[in-house]
Structure formats: structure tokens, C-alpha cells
Motif scaffolding. Structure first.
Motif, PDB file in Angstrom:
ATOM      1  N   ILE A 154      10.919   5.998 -22.565  1.00  0.00           N
ATOM      2  CA  ILE A 154       9.475   6.434 -21.773  1.00  0.00           C
ATOM      3  C   ILE A 154       8.463   6.708 -23.549  1.00  0.00           C
ATOM      4  O   ILE A 154       7.446   5.700 -22.886  1.00  0.00           O
ATOM      5  N   ILE A 200       6.719   5.063 -16.052  1.00  0.00           N
ATOM      6  CA  ILE A 200       7.714   5.774 -15.229  1.00  0.00           C
ATOM      7  C   ILE A 200       8.814   4.049 -14.851  1.00  0.00           C
ATOM      8  O   ILE A 200       9.479   4.267 -15.042  1.00  0.00           O
ATOM      9  N   LEU A 201       8.334   3.124 -14.175  1.00  0.00           N
ATOM     10  CA  LEU A 201       9.081   2.300 -13.230  1.00  0.00           C
ATOM     11  C   LEU A 201       9.757   1.565 -14.338  1.00  0.00           C
ATOM     12  O   LEU A 201      10.957   1.329 -14.456  1.00  0.00           O
ATOM     13  N   PHE A 256      16.425   7.945 -21.033  1.00  0.00           N
ATOM     14  CA  PHE A 256      15.375   8.529 -20.084  1.00  0.00           C
ATOM     15  C   PHE A 256      13.838   8.679 -21.027  1.00  0.00           C
ATOM     16  O   PHE A 256      13.242   7.460 -20.165  1.00  0.00           O
ATOM     17  N   VAL A 268      16.676   1.918 -17.531  1.00  0.00           N
ATOM     18  CA  VAL A 268      18.051   3.179 -17.898  1.00  0.00           C
ATOM     19  C   VAL A 268      18.862   2.466 -16.931  1.00  0.00           C
ATOM     20  O   VAL A 268      20.011   2.321 -17.961  1.00  0.00           O
ATOM     21  N   LEU A 269      18.428   2.172 -15.284  1.00  0.00           N
ATOM     22  CA  LEU A 269      19.423   1.759 -14.966  1.00  0.00           C
ATOM     23  C   LEU A 269      20.113   0.426 -15.390  1.00  0.00           C
ATOM     24  O   LEU A 269      21.436   0.491 -14.896  1.00  0.00           O
ATOM     25  N   THR A 299      10.727  16.745 -18.409  1.00  0.00           N
ATOM     26  CA  THR A 299      11.700  15.566 -17.983  1.00  0.00           C
ATOM     27  C   THR A 299      13.706  16.377 -18.952  1.00  0.00           C
ATOM     28  O   THR A 299      14.269  16.462 -18.232  1.00  0.00           O
ATOM     29  N   ALA A 321      20.688  10.495 -19.459  1.00  0.00           N
ATOM     30  CA  ALA A 321      19.393  11.343 -19.009  1.00  0.00           C
ATOM     31  C   ALA A 321      18.297  11.438 -19.911  1.00  0.00           C
ATOM     32  O   ALA A 321      17.036  10.782 -20.323  1.00  0.00           O
ATOM     33  N   SER A 349      10.477   2.211 -17.232  1.00  0.00           N
ATOM     34  CA  SER A 349      11.646   3.108 -18.171  1.00  0.00           C
ATOM     35  C   SER A 349      13.176   3.451 -17.500  1.00  0.00           C
ATOM     36  O   SER A 349      14.422   3.345 -18.021  1.00  0.00           O
ATOM     37  N   ALA A 350      12.850   3.929 -15.688  1.00  0.00           N
ATOM     38  CA  ALA A 350      13.902   3.693 -14.954  1.00  0.00           C
ATOM     39  C   ALA A 350      14.799   2.747 -14.625  1.00  0.00           C
ATOM     40  O   ALA A 350      16.010   2.708 -14.755  1.00  0.00           O
ATOM     41  N   LEU A 351      13.574   1.441 -14.833  1.00  0.00           N
ATOM     42  CA  LEU A 351      14.784   0.033 -14.625  1.00  0.00           C
ATOM     43  C   LEU A 351      15.437   0.049 -15.804  1.00  0.00           C
ATOM     44  O   LEU A 351      17.092  -0.858 -15.383  1.00  0.00           O
TER      45      LEU A 351
END
Length: 263
Positions: free
Chosen positions: A200, A28-29, A196, A35-36, A246, A193, A31-33
Motif C-alpha cells: 500500500i 487498494i486494487l 499487503f 499481493v495476489l 489493516t 498480510a 495493492s490487492a492484485l
């Protein structure tokens, strides 16, 4: 190595539940970083590709100040180095395998002679010297794909709004910042989105450089228990539990946003 699926094997895999939980947190971390960072890179690439910077434009001017519309100098005057660099970047990252990019980043960019990352552990189980190269490689790849989405979002804004902004005295930069980009980002949020969700799934490849994600937990369990099917089934369920809800949430907000646009 046994391929027979049994309840006893699942009980054995359950002993490594903490390893799979840690793998889910890292996924999760990661994937989030990704995309950001990929979004900001995509925004930069999209603006570069839409730039009108042509430093050699003066070469095709005649003595009277008129543009020559043929010949080598005319072609050179239309050359935009900023757009060219962004285009080359996007095409290379979209035309090469993700695994090759990951290994190039890890084994070349983060080699000790280039960038030597300290061996620091975060949250007690995230090895940053493996995690950071994984984020960088995925972000570089994601940025190339997202840039086309962002560019399409910018180009979808009605040109009349740009003319109105100029009539109000806004510069090109102010027009992009206050008028075009807010609308373009809103239009591209569903696609960002969805990226994201894609990341994942694609992040599973980072276990090849030692990132302790879900697939790394599968590999560790397989090596310890000499069973393969059950850890893979557990990983499949975990990825499904991450991506399916999601994607449904994203679809819900996409429908809400589209209803607002139709009013």
C-alpha cells in the motif's frame, strides 16, 4: 507555490475530493492484485529454489556407479539450473531499486513494440494501460521478497511429516501439495498480510508512470492549486487510514493463530 498551511488551502483541496477517493480505490486494487500475483510467483520461486533437479549428476559417476566427491565434474553434477534461475531472479529484484524496476517494466516490457496494451478505462477512471504495468512491476518485486518468506515456511515443516507421507505412499509432489504447503501457507499468512500493508505504501511510486493513485491526486492538486503541504497532509492521512487499521487487524489474527498453535 505556497508552503503556508491554512484552512483556506484545505477548503481548496476539498474541491478535489473525488480525485482522492478514486486514488484510494486504485491504491487498494493495485495493492490487492500485487499481493495476489506476487504470492503465486513467490510460491513458484520457493519451490524452484527447493527443487532437487540436477541433470548433470551422471557426470560424476565412475564405471562402478559410485559418486566421485571431488573435481570439476562433481561440482557440475551438483548444479541445479532451476534453483539457479530462481536465485538469480530473487537476488536481482532484491538488489535493485523499485523505481528502476518499474520503469524497466513500463518503458521496455510494455513498449508498443513488445506488449501494446489497449487504452481501456475500467470503472470510469482506471486507465488499464498504466494500471497493468504498475501491477506487474510491483508483483515482480513483491514475489522476490515473498519467496523467501514462503521458502522459510516450507523449510519450517518438520521433516518427519515428509517421511510419514512417503511411508503412506505419497509422491514428492503429493507430499508438497497435501502435507507441506497447507501448513507452510498457514504459517506464512501473517507475513503475507503484512506485505499487503507494505505494498500500500510502496504503490505510491506508480504515479511516476501515470497510475492515478493517491500520490497522483496529490500531484494533480499541486499543479492546479500551486500548493503542496495540504495535499500531502491529506495523502498522509489517507495512507494512515489504510495501513494502520489493516496492520492492527493482521496483528489480531496473528495472535489468534499463535494461540491455536500453542494448544
Amino acid at each position: 507555490m505556497s508552503n503556508l498551511i491554512t484552512a483556506e488551502h484545505f477548503q481548496m483541496v476539498a474541491q478535489y475530493a473525488d480525485l482522492f477517493k478514486q486514488g484510494m480505490v486504485i491504491t487498494i486494487l493495485l495493492s490487492a492484485l500485487t499481493v495476489l500475483l506476487g504470492f503465486f510467483l513467490a510460491l513458484l520461486l520457493a519451490i524452484m529454489r527447493l527443487s532437487t533437479f540436477r541433470p548433470f549428476r551422471f557426470l560424476c559417476m565412475d564405471k562402478a556407479g559410485h559418486l566421485r566427491e571431488q573435481g570439476f565434474l562433481f561440482a557440475l553434477s551438483r548444479f541445479n539450473p532451476i534453483s539457479f534461475i530462481a536465485t538469480v531472479y530473487v537476488e536481482i529484484f532484491r538488489a535493485t531499486p523499485m523505481l528502476v524496476q518499474l520503469w524497466l517494466v513500463y518503458y521496455l516490457l510494455f513498449d508498443k513494440s513488445v506488449i501494446d496494451l489497449p487504452k481501456v478505462t475500467m470503472l470510469g477512471f482506471i486507465r488499464m494501460e498504466r494500471f497493468i504495468p504498475g501491477v506487474v512491476a510491483l508483483a515482480l518485486n513483491s514475489g522476490a521478497y515473498l519467496s523467501e518468506i514462503v521458502r522459510a515456511g516450507i523449510q519450517s515443516i518438520d521433516g518427519g511429516q515428509t517421511e510419514a507421507a512417503r511411508s503412506l505412499g505419497l509422491t514428492q509432489g503429493q507430499n508438497m501439495r497435501y502435507v507441506v504447503l497447507p501448513q507452510a501457507i498457514k504459517n506464512t499468512l501473517p507475513a503475507i498480510a503484512n506485505e499487503f500493508v507494505t505494498i500500500i505504501k510502496e504503490s505510491a511510486i506508480t504515479y511516476t508512470i501515470g497510475v492515478q493513485d493517491i500520490m497522483s491526486a496529490v500531484n494533480a492538486t499541486k499543479g492546479a492549486l500551486y500548493i503542496m503541504a495540504e495535499p500531502l497532509i491529506v495523502a498522509t492521512v489517507m495512507y494512515f487510514c489504510l495501513t494502520f487499521p489493516t496492520s492492527k487487524i493482521i496483528a489480531y489474527f496473528e495472535r489468534r493463530m499463535s494461540r491455536g498453535d500453542r494448544r
